[in-house]
Write an enzyme that holds these catalytic residues in place. Structure first.
Site, PDB file in Angstrom:
ATOM      1  N   GLU A 131       2.357  -8.122  -1.752  1.00  0.00           N
ATOM      2  CA  GLU A 131       1.542  -7.389  -0.793  1.00  0.00           C
ATOM      3  C   GLU A 131       1.020  -8.318   0.309  1.00  0.00           C
ATOM      4  O   GLU A 131       0.897  -7.916   1.462  1.00  0.00           O
ATOM      5  CB  GLU A 131       0.363  -6.724  -1.518  1.00  0.00           C
ATOM      6  CG  GLU A 131       0.759  -5.606  -2.471  1.00  0.00           C
ATOM      7  CD  GLU A 131       1.223  -4.373  -1.739  1.00  0.00           C
ATOM      8  OE1 GLU A 131       2.336  -4.419  -1.149  1.00  0.00           O
ATOM      9  OE2 GLU A 131       0.492  -3.372  -1.745  1.00  0.00           O
ATOM     10  N   THR A 184       0.864  -0.628   8.370  1.00  0.00           N
ATOM     11  CA  THR A 184      -0.273  -0.918   7.502  1.00  0.00           C
ATOM     12  C   THR A 184      -1.271  -1.858   8.169  1.00  0.00           C
ATOM     13  O   THR A 184      -2.491  -1.658   8.090  1.00  0.00           O
ATOM     14  CB  THR A 184       0.207  -1.523   6.174  1.00  0.00           C
ATOM     15  OG1 THR A 184       1.103  -0.602   5.540  1.00  0.00           O
ATOM     16  CG2 THR A 184      -0.961  -1.784   5.235  1.00  0.00           C
TER      17      THR A 184
END
Length: 310
Positions: A131, A184
């Site tokens: 991530e 994101t």
């Protein structure tokens, strides 16, 4: 074993009021990954399907690759070689934990091939490194449920403290992914760095209410608690038709509806499969009114996490 094929599920993160602390896994979509041991040192990615050529083949820049590299370093086996084939079965930038599913699939497969030196929960920090590569933040609200299954709470990051909550068997998730993309990093950058005391108190009440509603179970309490007064009002402007689609979900019986992760996907929770399917159609119709196509996924809360396919 010399090779393994695994599946890791998509996830819904934040779950309305629980920014960066709530997430749950769904049955579909997800990622498939084939990992093979190699006599050559290092992690190599042979090919990636379903990404339209957008994801890096260099292992150290790929979420699955870096998760495996960090895992091997930790267990003192960085001389072990691996070759990987990755199949993306969900859209990129969808808000469904695409990067998380890849990193979970990678480190789960590597742990299996190395004889499970670590427990599944102990693989979480390595999946979180994926991530970090993907969006600059090693958050766990996608990798946590993808790795462990079910509905998870990230109580703390320092130290890392993950809790799995029991959910009602009749609880179903509807996810609609409109054919638009929200980055994101962009979705995080637009958020306010400070929030009012009033909104903080409201959000804390909803977080506590949702946990209680899931555990009791109390569907009315779940419904009252699926309210986000901090993140959703800001991020919703990035999603065309957001208000209309959310209202359509609620009018067709959803307990609540909000943004999945950073969007653009939207999720709704319902207390039976029939309602969840009806909600999905209504949400898709809401996007279609302005010419936006979409995919719809309906499932219970996935309790399994990653699974071995062969």
């Amino acid at each position: 074993m010399e090779s393994i094929k695994v599946f890791a599920p998509a996830t819904v993160a934040n779950v309305a009021c629980g920014f960066d602390i709530f997430g749950f896994a769904v049955d579909n979509p997800g990622d498939e990954l084939i990992l093979k041991k190699s006599d050559r040192k290092g992690v190599r990615i042979n090919r990636i399907e379903g990404d339209e050529g957008r994801l890096p083949l260099a292992a150290e820049k790929n979420t699955a690759g870096i998760a495996i590299i960090k895992f091997l370093e930790f267990i003192g086996e960085d001389g072990q070689g691996f070759e990987m084939d990755l199949k993306k079965l969900m859209p990129l930038g969808s808000g469904l934990g695409s990067s998380a599913a890849s990193s979970v699939a990678g480190v789960f497969a590597a742990n299996e091939l190395m004889g499970r030196p670590l427990s599944q929960k102990d693989l979480l920090p390595f999946a979180m490194e994926g991530e970090r590569i993907a969006c600059g933040s090693a958050h766990a609200d996608n990798v946590g449920p993808s790795l462990m299954g079910g509905f998870v709470v990230i109580r703390s990051y320092e130290p890392l403290d993950i809790i799995q909550l029991k959910t009602p068997q009749e609880l179903y998730a509807t996810i609609v992914h409109p054919h638009i993309e929200v980055n994101t990093k962009d979705a995080r950058n637009i958020l306010k760095r400070e929030i009012s005391l009033k909104n903080t108190i409201t959000q804390m009440g909803n977080v506590a209410g949702l946990v209680a509603g899931l555990m009791l179970p109390d569907y009315d309490l779940i419904s009252r608690s699926l309210v986000d007064v901090i993140i959703e009002p800001i991020r919703s402007i990035l999603i065309p038709q957001f208000d209309d689609v959310k209202n359509a979900a609620l009018e067709n019986g959803a307990l609540g509806c909000s943004i999945s992760g950073s969007g653009p996907s939207m999720f709704a929770l319902s207390k039976d499969l029939f309602t969840a399917n009806r909600v999905g159609k209504a949400m898709q119709d809401g996007f279609a009114k302005v010419g936006i196509g979409s995919e719809c996924y309906v499932s219970g809360i996935n309790q399994a996490g990653p699974v071995v396919l062969g």
